[in-house]
Design a protein around this motif. Structure first.
Motif, short mmCIF file in Angstrom:
data_model
loop_
_atom_site.label_atom_id
_atom_site.label_comp_id
_atom_site.label_asym_id
_atom_site.label_seq_id
_atom_site.Cartn_x
_atom_site.Cartn_y
_atom_site.Cartn_z
N GLN A 78 0.81 -1.22 0.00
CA GLN A 78 0.00 0.00 0.00
C GLN A 78 0.84 1.27 0.00
N MET A 79 2.17 1.13 0.00
CA MET A 79 3.02 2.31 0.05
C MET A 79 2.86 3.15 -1.21
N VAL A 80 2.79 4.45 -1.03
CA VAL A 80 2.64 5.38 -2.16
C VAL A 80 4.04 5.80 -2.62
N VAL A 81 4.39 5.42 -3.84
CA VAL A 81 5.70 5.76 -4.40
C VAL A 81 5.49 6.57 -5.68
N LEU A 82 6.05 7.77 -5.71
CA LEU A 82 6.00 8.62 -6.90
C LEU A 82 7.39 8.68 -7.51
N MET A 83 7.48 8.41 -8.80
CA MET A 83 8.75 8.55 -9.49
C MET A 83 8.94 10.02 -9.86
N LEU A 84 10.11 10.56 -9.54
CA LEU A 84 10.46 11.94 -9.87
C LEU A 84 11.73 11.88 -10.69
N THR A 85 11.65 12.13 -11.98
CA THR A 85 12.74 11.82 -12.89
C THR A 85 12.88 12.84 -14.01
N VAL A 86 14.01 12.79 -14.69
CA VAL A 86 14.22 13.61 -15.88
C VAL A 86 13.81 12.85 -17.13
N SER A 87 13.58 11.55 -17.00
CA SER A 87 13.32 10.71 -18.17
C SER A 87 11.92 10.92 -18.73
N GLU A 88 11.84 11.27 -19.99
CA GLU A 88 10.57 11.37 -20.70
C GLU A 88 10.39 10.19 -21.64
N ASN A 89 11.11 9.12 -21.36
CA ASN A 89 11.07 7.92 -22.18
C ASN A 89 9.79 7.13 -21.88
N ALA A 90 9.05 6.78 -22.94
CA ALA A 90 7.78 6.08 -22.75
C ALA A 90 7.98 4.71 -22.11
N ALA A 91 9.10 4.04 -22.44
CA ALA A 91 9.36 2.73 -21.85
C ALA A 91 9.59 2.84 -20.35
N ASP A 92 10.30 3.89 -19.92
CA ASP A 92 10.52 4.11 -18.48
C ASP A 92 9.19 4.36 -17.77
N LEU A 93 8.35 5.15 -18.40
CA LEU A 93 7.03 5.44 -17.85
C LEU A 93 6.23 4.16 -17.67
N GLY A 94 6.19 3.35 -18.73
CA GLY A 94 5.43 2.11 -18.68
C GLY A 94 5.97 1.16 -17.62
N ALA A 95 7.30 1.05 -17.53
CA ALA A 95 7.91 0.15 -16.55
C ALA A 95 7.57 0.58 -15.13
N ALA A 96 7.61 1.87 -14.88
CA ALA A 96 7.32 2.37 -13.53
C ALA A 96 5.87 2.12 -13.14
N LEU A 97 4.95 2.38 -14.04
CA LEU A 97 3.53 2.18 -13.74
C LEU A 97 3.19 0.71 -13.59
N ARG A 98 3.79 -0.14 -14.43
CA ARG A 98 3.54 -1.58 -14.31
C ARG A 98 4.09 -2.12 -13.00
N ALA A 99 5.18 -1.52 -12.51
CA ALA A 99 5.78 -1.97 -11.26
C ALA A 99 4.98 -1.52 -10.05
N GLY A 100 4.06 -0.60 -10.25
CA GLY A 100 3.19 -0.18 -9.15
C GLY A 100 3.36 1.24 -8.68
N ALA A 101 4.10 2.07 -9.41
CA ALA A 101 4.25 3.47 -9.02
C ALA A 101 2.89 4.15 -9.02
N ARG A 102 2.66 4.99 -8.01
CA ARG A 102 1.39 5.73 -7.93
C ARG A 102 1.39 6.91 -8.89
N GLY A 103 2.58 7.31 -9.36
CA GLY A 103 2.64 8.42 -10.30
C GLY A 103 4.01 8.56 -10.92
N TYR A 104 4.07 9.41 -11.93
CA TYR A 104 5.31 9.63 -12.68
C TYR A 104 5.42 11.12 -12.96
N LEU A 105 6.37 11.77 -12.29
CA LEU A 105 6.53 13.22 -12.40
C LEU A 105 7.90 13.55 -12.97
N LEU A 106 7.99 14.67 -13.66
CA LEU A 106 9.26 15.12 -14.23
C LEU A 106 9.90 16.17 -13.33
N LYS A 107 11.23 16.18 -13.32
CA LYS A 107 11.94 17.06 -12.40
C LYS A 107 11.84 18.54 -12.75
#
Length: 215
Positions: A78-107
């Motif tokens: 149930q832990m809320v994990v938000l990715m905060l990254t410089v990567s705008e790569n679609a594959a990175d986005l997909g991998a993070a969301l599939r792994a269970g990230a609650r969100g994907y934000l850019l720096k």
């Protein structure tokens, strides 16, 4: 006043961590309870400190952000994990969301937007940088993690709620528009997730946007 949202920062760049910490500590809504400079320390401190939200960098030496995310969710699903990254790569986005990230934000996010995203995530919503939405839609269209269920299984009320999600509305806003209790909206969202075999509000919104259901 409600207790502040407890935040753990995980990023190998000391300067960036310090900057984000300074920004967040200016807001009484937030309390930075710890910092980690690598993925393994992030996993350890998450278990030790039990923050409300983990802000996690994606690309770190050794254990990556996605790998750390997976380790965290194994023991604390149930832990809320938000990715905060410089990567705008679609594959990175997909991998993070599939792994269970609650969100994907850019720096390059504005301080006010970051605060709003953290609050929304802590309240149970999924958040994603506007610049990444189109890329997520493209991934669905390419067949990656594409929903297989039948839209016709949704009730008329669930379809209305889905259209609201596509417009980025919160549960409170949806409840007001549909003239129902906020708890009823939560039930609609859970039913939509189950029927369409999706795993987050972000995926619901993308599914709806792709089919132009929010217009």
């Amino acid at each position: 006043m409600n207790a502040p949202i407890k935040i753990l920062l995980v990023d190998d760049h000391t300067l960036l961590r310090s900057g984000v910490k300074l920004l967040l500590q200016r807001n009484p809504l937030f309390q930075v309870v710890g910092e980690a400079s690598n993925g393994l320390d992030g996993v350890r401190l998450t278990a030790e400190l039990r923050p409300d939200v983990v802000l996690m960098d994606l690309n770190m030496p050794g254990v990556s952000g996605v790998e750390a995310l997976q380790l965290i969710l194994q023991d604390m699903p149930q832990m809320v994990v938000l990715m905060l990254t410089v990567s705008e790569n679609a594959a990175d986005l997909g991998a993070a969301l599939r792994a269970g990230a609650r969100g994907y934000l850019l720096k390059n996010i504005e301080a006010e937007q970051l605060g709003q995203a953290i609050c929304r995530a802590a309240a149970g919503e999924s958040v994603i940088a506007d610049a990444m939405t189109a890329k997520l839609v493209s991934q669905f269209r390419a067949g990656q993690n594409a929903p297989q269920a039948d839209y016709d299984k949704l009730t008329p009320r669930e379809r209305e709620a889905m259209a609201c999600l596509a417009r980025g509305q919160s549960n409170k806003e949806i409840a007001r528009q549909l003239d129902v209790a906020e708890s009823t909206v939560k039930i609609h969202v859970q039913n939509i997730l189950k029927k369409l075999k999706l795993s987050s509000r972000v995926q619901i919104a993308v599914y709806a946007v792709e089919r132009e259901l929010g217009k």
